[in-house]
Design an enzyme around this catalytic site. Sequence first.
Site, PDB file in Angstrom:
ATOM      1  N   SER A   1       0.864  -1.188  -0.093  1.00 55.99           N
ATOM      2  CA  SER A   1      -0.054  -0.032  -0.009  1.00 55.99           C
ATOM      3  C   SER A   1       0.895   1.226   0.083  1.00 55.99           C
ATOM      4  CB  SER A   1      -0.905   0.015   1.208  1.00 55.99           C
ATOM      5  OG  SER A   1      -1.778  -1.135   1.168  1.00 55.99           O
TER       6      SER A   1
ATOM      7  N   HIS B   1      -7.638   0.265   5.996  1.00 57.41           N
ATOM      8  CA  HIS B   1      -7.200  -1.106   6.043  1.00 57.41           C
ATOM      9  C   HIS B   1      -7.202  -1.466   7.709  1.00 57.41           C
ATOM     10  CE1 HIS B   1      -6.236  -2.288   2.139  1.00 57.41           C
ATOM     11  NE2 HIS B   1      -5.259  -1.306   2.039  1.00 57.41           N
TER      12      HIS B   1
END
Length: 249
Positions: free
Chosen positions: A138, A211
């Site tokens: 990410s 997340h």
Amino acid sequence: MAAFWFCAISTGRPRRISRKKIIEYEAVHAIDTWDELRRRVQPANRRCFAFFHLSMPDDPLIFVEVALSREIPSSIQGLLSEEREILSPDKATTATFYSISNCQTGLRGVSFGNFLIKQVAEDLAHEIPDLKTFVTLSPVPGLMRWVKSEAEKDAEGRAAQALSLTETEGWHLDEDLTTKASPLLKGLAAEYFLTAKRSDGQPLDPVARFHLGNGAMLRQINWLGDVSPKGISQSAGIMVNYLYDLGDV
């Protein structure tokens, strides 16, 4: 029949409009050519999954790109390299979600992403029993903006020192500069994730907020994980892995 459905997208399937939309909607790592799209979704160890709605059967609402590997990847350039190993899926132990893109502007406030990730993880775990690790690769889009704000508070502090090392264009190609900048920026990144919060106590970083809010945990900070112009400007090239423990999620 359900209004929404979930499916895998492959260049080997007759979804030409959807493939075009993937290029158009890709929001994390731009896809510039059809060949690049094929390299992302056609090999056996690359997957793309999406949610669709019956009213727009060829236009995804959201999609996620997945890489299957033996190890957790630490850089997007390695993961997307043309020379990368094409691994047989039955030898993979790790599934990496490396790009999640919302496609419909009017649905940006609807949280499809958490359902999509969990559905993909469940499907892949069923298909490939040896898959044990589910992670992301990410970006950290708010990091350098935060570093600059910290540098304004303390002209002699670590943030200001890091900025002075990274203000020259192409600094990440200079071994001396990267050696000096690495410990400073990795330390600042750790501080950013631990202490930078919104007024409601949620993480300041939007990707971390997504997340961690889905039940993942921050596993690893990767130095120079994204050396694209966007990656350098947003996070000094730093990327992170979020770990999804399916038992906990």
